[in-house]
Design a protein around this motif. Structure first.
Motif, PDB file in Angstrom:
ATOM      1  N   GLU A   1       0.833  -1.200   0.000  1.00  0.00           N
ATOM      2  CA  GLU A   1       0.000   0.000   0.000  1.00  0.00           C
ATOM      3  C   GLU A   1       0.870   1.253   0.000  1.00  0.00           C
ATOM      4  N   TYR A   2       0.497   2.206  -0.857  1.00  0.00           N
ATOM      5  CA  TYR A   2       1.229   3.472  -0.978  1.00  0.00           C
ATOM      6  C   TYR A   2       0.287   4.644  -0.719  1.00  0.00           C
ATOM      7  N   PRO A   3       0.794   5.706  -0.076  1.00  0.00           N
ATOM      8  CA  PRO A   3       0.002   6.942   0.017  1.00  0.00           C
ATOM      9  C   PRO A   3      -0.056   7.620  -1.350  1.00  0.00           C
ATOM     10  N   VAL A   4      -1.151   8.334  -1.594  1.00  0.00           N
ATOM     11  CA  VAL A   4      -1.368   8.957  -2.893  1.00  0.00           C
ATOM     12  C   VAL A   4      -1.828  10.394  -2.715  1.00  0.00           C
ATOM     13  N   MET A   5      -1.241  11.295  -3.502  1.00  0.00           N
ATOM     14  CA  MET A   5      -1.771  12.642  -3.662  1.00  0.00           C
ATOM     15  C   MET A   5      -2.570  12.618  -4.968  1.00  0.00           C
ATOM     16  N   MET A   6      -3.856  12.838  -4.869  1.00  0.00           N
ATOM     17  CA  MET A   6      -4.760  12.613  -6.001  1.00  0.00           C
ATOM     18  C   MET A   6      -5.398  13.925  -6.428  1.00  0.00           C
ATOM     19  N   ASN A   7      -5.418  14.170  -7.734  1.00  0.00           N
ATOM     20  CA  ASN A   7      -6.045  15.383  -8.247  1.00  0.00           C
ATOM     21  C   ASN A   7      -7.204  15.021  -9.164  1.00  0.00           C
ATOM     22  N   ILE A   8      -8.334  15.690  -8.933  1.00  0.00           N
ATOM     23  CA  ILE A   8      -9.508  15.529  -9.791  1.00  0.00           C
ATOM     24  C   ILE A   8      -9.892  16.913 -10.303  1.00  0.00           C
ATOM     25  N   GLY A   9      -9.889  17.101 -11.616  1.00  0.00           N
ATOM     26  CA  GLY A   9     -10.282  18.408 -12.130  1.00  0.00           C
ATOM     27  C   GLY A   9      -9.730  18.718 -13.499  1.00  0.00           C
ATOM     28  N   HIS A  10      -9.797  20.010 -13.846  1.00  0.00           N
ATOM     29  CA  HIS A  10      -9.441  20.484 -15.191  1.00  0.00           C
ATOM     30  C   HIS A  10      -7.976  20.903 -15.308  1.00  0.00           C
ATOM     31  N   ARG A  11      -7.231  20.927 -14.222  1.00  0.00           N
ATOM     32  CA  ARG A  11      -5.831  21.387 -14.199  1.00  0.00           C
ATOM     33  C   ARG A  11      -5.716  22.800 -14.794  1.00  0.00           C
ATOM     34  N   PRO A  12      -6.347  23.794 -14.173  1.00  0.00           N
ATOM     35  CA  PRO A  12      -6.436  25.136 -14.786  1.00  0.00           C
ATOM     36  C   PRO A  12      -5.094  25.835 -14.960  1.00  0.00           C
TER      37      PRO A  12
ATOM     38  N   GLY B   1      -9.520  22.427 -20.169  1.00  0.00           N
ATOM     39  CA  GLY B   1      -9.122  21.024 -20.204  1.00  0.00           C
ATOM     40  C   GLY B   1     -10.234  20.086 -19.767  1.00  0.00           C
ATOM     41  N   GLU B   2     -10.150  18.839 -20.225  1.00  0.00           N
ATOM     42  CA  GLU B   2     -11.102  17.821 -19.795  1.00  0.00           C
ATOM     43  C   GLU B   2     -10.840  17.465 -18.335  1.00  0.00           C
ATOM     44  N   VAL B   3     -11.854  16.912 -17.687  1.00  0.00           N
ATOM     45  CA  VAL B   3     -11.685  16.477 -16.301  1.00  0.00           C
ATOM     46  C   VAL B   3     -10.795  15.241 -16.270  1.00  0.00           C
ATOM     47  N   ARG B   4      -9.774  15.280 -15.434  1.00  0.00           N
ATOM     48  CA  ARG B   4      -8.857  14.156 -15.300  1.00  0.00           C
ATOM     49  C   ARG B   4      -8.762  13.693 -13.856  1.00  0.00           C
ATOM     50  N   VAL B   5      -8.454  12.413 -13.723  1.00  0.00           N
ATOM     51  CA  VAL B   5      -8.138  11.845 -12.416  1.00  0.00           C
ATOM     52  C   VAL B   5      -6.670  11.443 -12.474  1.00  0.00           C
ATOM     53  N   GLU B   6      -5.858  12.097 -11.650  1.00  0.00           N
ATOM     54  CA  GLU B   6      -4.415  11.844 -11.654  1.00  0.00           C
ATOM     55  C   GLU B   6      -3.955  11.480 -10.252  1.00  0.00           C
ATOM     56  N   ALA B   7      -3.037  10.521 -10.183  1.00  0.00           N
ATOM     57  CA  ALA B   7      -2.552  10.046  -8.887  1.00  0.00           C
ATOM     58  C   ALA B   7      -1.030  10.098  -8.842  1.00  0.00           C
ATOM     59  N   HIS B   8      -0.515  10.915  -7.931  1.00  0.00           N
ATOM     60  CA  HIS B   8       0.923  10.901  -7.649  1.00  0.00           C
ATOM     61  C   HIS B   8       1.134   9.896  -6.518  1.00  0.00           C
ATOM     62  N   ILE B   9       1.740   8.757  -6.823  1.00  0.00           N
ATOM     63  CA  ILE B   9       1.885   7.652  -5.875  1.00  0.00           C
ATOM     64  C   ILE B   9       3.206   7.823  -5.147  1.00  0.00           C
ATOM     65  N   ILE B  10       3.116   8.158  -3.878  1.00  0.00           N
ATOM     66  CA  ILE B  10       4.295   8.537  -3.094  1.00  0.00           C
ATOM     67  C   ILE B  10       5.104   7.293  -2.725  1.00  0.00           C
ATOM     68  N   GLY B  11       6.372   7.304  -3.115  1.00  0.00           N
ATOM     69  CA  GLY B  11       7.258   6.188  -2.788  1.00  0.00           C
ATOM     70  C   GLY B  11       7.306   5.096  -3.837  1.00  0.00           C
ATOM     71  N   PHE B  12       6.524   5.238  -4.910  1.00  0.00           N
ATOM     72  CA  PHE B  12       6.528   4.217  -5.962  1.00  0.00           C
ATOM     73  C   PHE B  12       7.305   4.696  -7.166  1.00  0.00           C
ATOM     74  N   SER B  13       8.057   3.782  -7.765  1.00  0.00           N
ATOM     75  CA  SER B  13       8.773   4.072  -8.995  1.00  0.00           C
ATOM     76  C   SER B  13       8.596   2.880  -9.927  1.00  0.00           C
ATOM     77  N   GLY B  14       8.084   3.110 -11.103  1.00  0.00           N
ATOM     78  CA  GLY B  14       7.887   2.008 -12.041  1.00  0.00           C
ATOM     79  C   GLY B  14       6.856   2.365 -13.089  1.00  0.00           C
ATOM     80  N   ASN B  15       6.694   1.489 -14.063  1.00  0.00           N
ATOM     81  CA  ASN B  15       5.784   1.696 -15.170  1.00  0.00           C
ATOM     82  C   ASN B  15       4.422   1.083 -14.836  1.00  0.00           C
ATOM     83  N   LEU B  16       3.389   1.886 -14.862  1.00  0.00           N
ATOM     84  CA  LEU B  16       2.055   1.408 -14.535  1.00  0.00           C
ATOM     85  C   LEU B  16       1.105   1.433 -15.726  1.00  0.00           C
ATOM     86  N   TYR B  17       1.584   1.799 -16.908  1.00  0.00           N
ATOM     87  CA  TYR B  17       0.697   1.904 -18.065  1.00  0.00           C
ATOM     88  C   TYR B  17      -0.006   0.568 -18.311  1.00  0.00           C
ATOM     89  N   GLY B  18      -1.324   0.661 -18.461  1.00  0.00           N
ATOM     90  CA  GLY B  18      -2.109  -0.536 -18.715  1.00  0.00           C
ATOM     91  C   GLY B  18      -2.544  -1.276 -17.469  1.00  0.00           C
TER      92      GLY B  18
END
Length: 321
Positions: free
Chosen positions: A248-259, A265-282
């Protein structure tokens, strides 16, 4: 937990789409959309599974997909913002002592089924209902004409007992899916989580973004929602957690248009995963929301944004469940 789908008059295996045999085994049954699977729903399901244990019956949850309001109110849009997508709901049901999840494919033809026909044909003939548990405000069948009284009358005729579970009160008010949606709209995550009995989750597949976060020292996983009707809380920054490969990792999560970085901009859900390093695509991720940090804001520069993200990250890192 076995999962089957009733489509028309045919019972299907959802994994293969092929017809399967389902015997009408003596069962304890509960019925509902169960959007959110909040503490009120959990009380109903707990009562049903308790009766199943006591009476030696199979435990069955009957639910509907898609949500009936999406079909009945039509228009091709999202008549209801879902607290739980179908997949999220199935995963939560799987953690409960349920033997069978019976999913009714809800369409306009099924919506015309009378409450008596639903009870006789589905609950009794197909499932073998011997005990039925519902919530105090439950309505079912055509135009929700089926009521507690209907159940008791047909129970006497068809050989099943009925249990009606009362409301659950949290912080002085009854818990309902509507109340939880209002809390999320107001970014009151902790209160919503209390009503849910678990952190509110947002799940989806990680897709490639514009990599701006990486360029300012805050790489993010961009989440494509698994259902476009999923309810998103008010725009802003949140503390969350995510499990990746059993950790389990802590996350700083953003929901919005990124003004600050996008015009209209379109509404996006973005997660900065604290302490994780690696490829998560897919990869499929399920983010568990813990608290609201701040509202969405346009900053004068990327340096000002970066300074604020440093503060947000510290708050997210030390947020407790």
């Amino acid at each position: 937990m076995r999962v089957v789908v009733l489509q028309g008059s045919t019972v299907l295996d959802p994994a293969t789409g092929l017809p399967v045999q389902l015997s009408p085994e003596p069962s304890a049954v509960t019925i509902g959309s169960f959007d959110g699977l909040h503490v009120g729903h959990r009380k109903i399901i707990g009562s049903m599974t308790g009766h199943a244990r006591e009476l030696g019956l199979r435990s069955v949850v009957v639910t509907f997909e898609p949500h009936p309001r999406i079909v009945l109110e039509g228009g091709g849009g999202c008549a209801v913002r879902l607290l739980t997508t179908f997949d999220e709901k199935v995963r939560q049901f799987a953690s409960m002592p349920i033997d069978l999840l019976f999913v009714v494919r809800f369409d306009r033809q099924f919506a015309s089924t009378s409450s008596e026909a639903f009870i006789r044909e589905v609950l009794v003939k197909r499932l073998g209902a011997r005990h039925v548990t519902v919530g105090y405000d439950h309505g079912f069948g055509k135009r929700r004409s089926g009521s507690e009284e209907t159940l008791h009358e047909l129970g006497a005729a068809c050989g099943f007992s009925v249990d009606v579970v009362g409301e659950v009160v949290v912080a002085g008010s009854p818990v309902s899916s509507t109340r939880i949606r209002r809390l999320l709209e107001s970014a009151k995550i902790r209160e919503a989580d209390e009503c849910l009995g678990a952190p509110y989750s947002i799940s989806g597949t990680v897709i490639e973004g514009d990599r701006l976060g990486r360029s300012i020292g805050f790489p993010t996983a961009n989440i494509a929602l698994s259902d476009s009707c999923k309810m998103l809380p008010a725009h802003g920054v949140y503390a969350a957690t995510v499990e990746i490969d059993g950790k389990e990792y802590p996350v700083m999560m953003n929901i919005g248009h990124r003004p600050t970085v996008a015009e209209n901009g379109e509404v996006r859900v973005e997660a900065h995963i604290i302490g994780f390093s690696g490829n998560l695509y897919g990869r499929f991720l399920s983010l568990k929301m813990l608290d609201f940090i701040r509202a969405e804001k346009r900053f004068a520069s990327l340096d000002e944004l970066r300074a604020q993200l440093d503060l947000d990250k510290k708050e997210a890192e030390f947020c407790k469940k």
